[in-house]
Design an enzyme around this catalytic site. Structure first.
Site, PDB file in Angstrom:
ATOM      1  N   ALA A  26       6.362  -5.061   1.605  1.00  0.00           N
ATOM      2  CA  ALA A  26       7.319  -6.043   1.104  1.00  0.00           C
ATOM      3  C   ALA A  26       6.572  -7.070   0.256  1.00  0.00           C
ATOM      4  O   ALA A  26       5.490  -7.526   0.626  1.00  0.00           O
ATOM      5  CB  ALA A  26       8.009  -6.722   2.284  1.00  0.00           C
ATOM      6  N   GLN A  78      12.393   3.131   1.308  1.00  0.00           N
ATOM      7  CA  GLN A  78      12.505   2.803   2.731  1.00  0.00           C
ATOM      8  C   GLN A  78      13.679   1.866   2.983  1.00  0.00           C
ATOM      9  O   GLN A  78      13.833   0.867   2.286  1.00  0.00           O
ATOM     10  CB  GLN A  78      11.218   2.124   3.217  1.00  0.00           C
ATOM     11  CG  GLN A  78      11.218   1.911   4.717  1.00  0.00           C
ATOM     12  CD  GLN A  78      10.006   1.129   5.209  1.00  0.00           C
ATOM     13  OE1 GLN A  78       9.883  -0.061   4.952  1.00  0.00           O
ATOM     14  NE2 GLN A  78       9.121   1.803   5.921  1.00  0.00           N
ATOM     15  N   CYS A 108       8.951  -2.980  11.515  1.00  0.00           N
ATOM     16  CA  CYS A 108       8.768  -4.340  11.000  1.00  0.00           C
ATOM     17  C   CYS A 108       8.798  -5.345  12.166  1.00  0.00           C
ATOM     18  O   CYS A 108       9.765  -5.394  12.923  1.00  0.00           O
ATOM     19  CB  CYS A 108       9.854  -4.681   9.977  1.00  0.00           C
ATOM     20  SG  CYS A 108       9.677  -6.371   9.388  1.00  0.00           S
ATOM     21  N   GLY A 209      -3.073   2.362   8.725  1.00  0.00           N
ATOM     22  CA  GLY A 209      -3.769   1.250   9.361  1.00  0.00           C
ATOM     23  C   GLY A 209      -5.261   1.294   9.184  1.00  0.00           C
ATOM     24  O   GLY A 209      -5.938   2.209   9.642  1.00  0.00           O
ATOM     25  N   ASP A 210      -5.758   0.308   8.444  1.00  0.00           N
ATOM     26  CA  ASP A 210      -7.208   0.078   8.283  1.00  0.00           C
ATOM     27  C   ASP A 210      -7.929   1.183   7.519  1.00  0.00           C
ATOM     28  O   ASP A 210      -9.142   1.339   7.676  1.00  0.00           O
ATOM     29  CB  ASP A 210      -7.875  -0.138   9.651  1.00  0.00           C
ATOM     30  CG  ASP A 210      -7.211  -1.247  10.471  1.00  0.00           C
ATOM     31  OD1 ASP A 210      -6.519  -2.083   9.866  1.00  0.00           O
ATOM     32  OD2 ASP A 210      -7.385  -1.266  11.698  1.00  0.00           O
TER      33      ASP A 210
HETATM   34  C1  LIG Z   1       2.315  -7.644   2.794  1.00  0.00           C
HETATM   35  C2  LIG Z   1       2.718  -6.475   3.633  1.00  0.00           C
HETATM   36  C3  LIG Z   1       4.021  -6.034   3.590  1.00  0.00           C
HETATM   37  C4  LIG Z   1       4.417  -4.911   4.348  1.00  0.00           C
HETATM   38  N1  LIG Z   1       5.698  -4.451   4.236  1.00  0.00           N
HETATM   39  C5  LIG Z   1       6.048  -3.307   4.874  1.00  0.00           C
HETATM   40  C6  LIG Z   1       7.329  -2.728   4.652  1.00  0.00           C
HETATM   41  O1  LIG Z   1       8.153  -3.219   3.867  1.00  0.00           O
HETATM   42  N2  LIG Z   1       7.623  -1.587   5.345  1.00  0.00           N
HETATM   43  C7  LIG Z   1       6.728  -0.992   6.209  1.00  0.00           C
HETATM   44  O2  LIG Z   1       7.034   0.040   6.803  1.00  0.00           O
HETATM   45  N3  LIG Z   1       5.508  -1.508   6.398  1.00  0.00           N
HETATM   46  C8  LIG Z   1       5.141  -2.635   5.746  1.00  0.00           C
HETATM   47  N4  LIG Z   1       3.873  -3.130   5.899  1.00  0.00           N
HETATM   48  C9  LIG Z   1       2.900  -2.380   6.739  1.00  0.00           C
HETATM   49  C10 LIG Z   1       2.080  -1.413   5.885  1.00  0.00           C
HETATM   50  O3  LIG Z   1       2.890  -0.419   5.319  1.00  0.00           O
HETATM   51  C11 LIG Z   1       0.947  -0.758   6.713  1.00  0.00           C
HETATM   52  O4  LIG Z   1       1.495   0.036   7.724  1.00  0.00           O
HETATM   53  C12 LIG Z   1       0.015  -1.793   7.320  1.00  0.00           C
HETATM   54  O5  LIG Z   1      -0.334  -2.789   6.388  1.00  0.00           O
HETATM   55  C13 LIG Z   1      -1.276  -1.145   7.853  1.00  0.00           C
HETATM   56  O6  LIG Z   1      -1.966  -0.482   6.826  1.00  0.00           O
HETATM   57  P1  LIG Z   1      -3.248  -1.122   6.035  1.00  0.00           P
HETATM   58  O7  LIG Z   1      -4.261  -1.501   7.075  1.00  0.00           O
HETATM   59  O8  LIG Z   1      -3.672  -0.012   5.138  1.00  0.00           O
HETATM   60  O9  LIG Z   1      -2.750  -2.332   5.304  1.00  0.00           O
HETATM   61  C14 LIG Z   1       3.475  -4.235   5.176  1.00  0.00           C
HETATM   62  C15 LIG Z   1       2.156  -4.714   5.216  1.00  0.00           C
HETATM   63  C16 LIG Z   1       1.766  -5.798   4.458  1.00  0.00           C
HETATM   64  C17 LIG Z   1       0.332  -6.254   4.517  1.00  0.00           C
END
Ligand SMILES: Cc1cc2nc3c(=O)[nH]c(=O)nc-3n(C[C@H](O)[C@H](O)[C@H](O)COP(=O)(O)O)c2cc1C
Length: 354
Positions: A26, A78, A108, A209-210
């Site tokens: 988002a 989504q 969320c 994640g990560d």
């Molecule tokens: C700013 C931000 C907005 C996010 N918005 C959504 C979203 O709209 N829908 C969703 O399923 N996950 C959302 N997430 C979660 C990410 O899709 C992801 O699962 C999470 O950041 C972990 O992955 P990463 O460590 O690669 O960032 C959001 C994460 C961040 C940081």
């Protein structure tokens, strides 16, 4: 043997050309972000979460999220909500908009969302989560997928009970971000749960994640047996992270490349959101792009102070003049705006600004 990140795989009948998926975020996953992610090798990109109530009420801002352009495919849009009928109706709109996959947000953690019974609330209401999945999967012919967290409480294993039930209800793939919603983004993603989920279901699982590097991507795929990794924060203002994950011999981008990608991103975003919304929206991207030791910090601070995106572009070109040629080349490769699918009744064309 390390899994081949450039191998294609399937979600239902949809072929995903690489094992790297760009995360829905988002406030980040605008069309410009998704198209850029595809150019840098993401096999699948996803919109940010879109409110099914907003779609139901034909809210103008919400409908902006349903605009799809030719070079995004394969693309998931989504949706989130708690009413099975409204979610089914939203899914039909998403399909009509041209998405290849309807993804549902069951993770969320934000209160504004969970208090309506949507997002991570559904991790604790398996019966409703299954009714929504069944309603949505029955209403569209494209695959329906679910993205979830491990559970609400720290240490929860709810996703392992819920995952197989969602598959039975019609989910064609599951994405797991194995943090609890209480954790928000603290601690770490416990991918031992991802491995357990992979064992329990016979549909593809995407590990979120990560994942920030090629080494991490390969380690997660190997340890979990997941079909793909999802990259979120690591790709913010940094499409080169996707390239690094996919190619063992990828190089750091030059200053000119960084400036050129940022300029194209700015112009695309202005076209998408209009100058007023885009200029505020873009500010966080300046630090993301220009960080990593690519440009001095005071330069980013200077850009954030400028009042128009055109001034930002001028300043970037002054700092990296050779970027102009790269911008020209990148823009020449963008698809014809006529390739875009527009839903009937859409407020304006994406190329019309707003
Ligand atoms: C700013 C931000 C907005 C996010 N918005 C959504 C979203 O709209 N829908 C969703 O399923 N996950 C959302 N997430 C979660 C990410 O899709 C992801 O699962 C999470 O950041 C972990 O992955 P990463 O460590 O690669 O960032 C959001 C994460 C961040 C940081």
């Amino acid at each position: 043997m390390a899994p081949d990140l450039r191998e294609s795989w399937l979600i239902g009948p949809v072929e995903v050309p690489t094992r790297v998926v760009l995360a829905p975020m988002a406030g980040v996953s605008v069309q410009a972000f998704r198209r850029q992610g595809r150019r840098y090798g993401a096999g699948l990109v996803c919109s940010e979460m879109v409110s099914c109530a907003g779609i139901e009420h034909r809210n103008e801002r919400t409908l902006y999220y349903l605009r799809v352009v030719a070079d995004e495919h394969p693309l998931a849009i989504q949706i989130f909500g708690s009413d099975p009928a409204a979610m089914a109706e939203a899914a039909r709109m998403v399909e009509a908009a041209g998405a290849d996959i309807v993804d549902m947000n069951f993770g969320c953690p934000v209160k504004k969302v969970t208090k309506t019974g949507a997002g991570a609330h559904l991790l604790e209401d398996a019966e409703l989560a299954c009714r929504i999945t069944d309603a949505v999967a029955s209403s569209v012919s494209v695959p329906v997928t679910v993205k979830m967290r491990r559970g609400v409480e720290n240490g929860s294993r709810a996703c392992l009970e819920l995952g197989p039930r969602l598959v039975e209800a019609g989910a064609a793939a599951l994405t797991l971000h194995p943090r609890s919603s209480k954790q928000m983004y603290t601690g770490y993603a416990d991918h031992t749960l991802t491995a357990e989920l992979v064992e329990l279901v016979d549909v593809p699982v995407i590990a979120s994640g990560d994942v920030t590097s090629r080494a991490k991507a390969q380690a997660v795929l190997e340890a979990t047996g997941a079909e793909a990794v999802m990259v979120g924060r690591g790709a913010q203002g940094n499409p080169w992270a996707l390239r690094e994950i996919l190619d063992s011999d990828s190089a750091e981008p030059s200053r000119e490349e960084v400036a050129a990608e940022l300029i194209v991103f700015i112009r695309e975003t202005v076209r998408e959101l209009g100058e007023r919304r885009a200029s505020g929206f873009l500010k966080k991207f300046y630090g993301w792009y220009l960080g990593h030791g690519r440009f001095p910090k005071p330069f980013k601070n200077e850009l954030v102070q400028l009042s128009s995106t055109e001034e930002v572009v001028t300043r970037l070109l002054a700092a990296a003049p050779a970027a102009a040629e790269l911008v020209e080349r990148l823009e020449a490769e963008l698809p014809d705006p006529d390739d875009e699918i527009l839903l009937e009744g859409m407020p304006i064309s994406i190329y019309g600004g707003g």
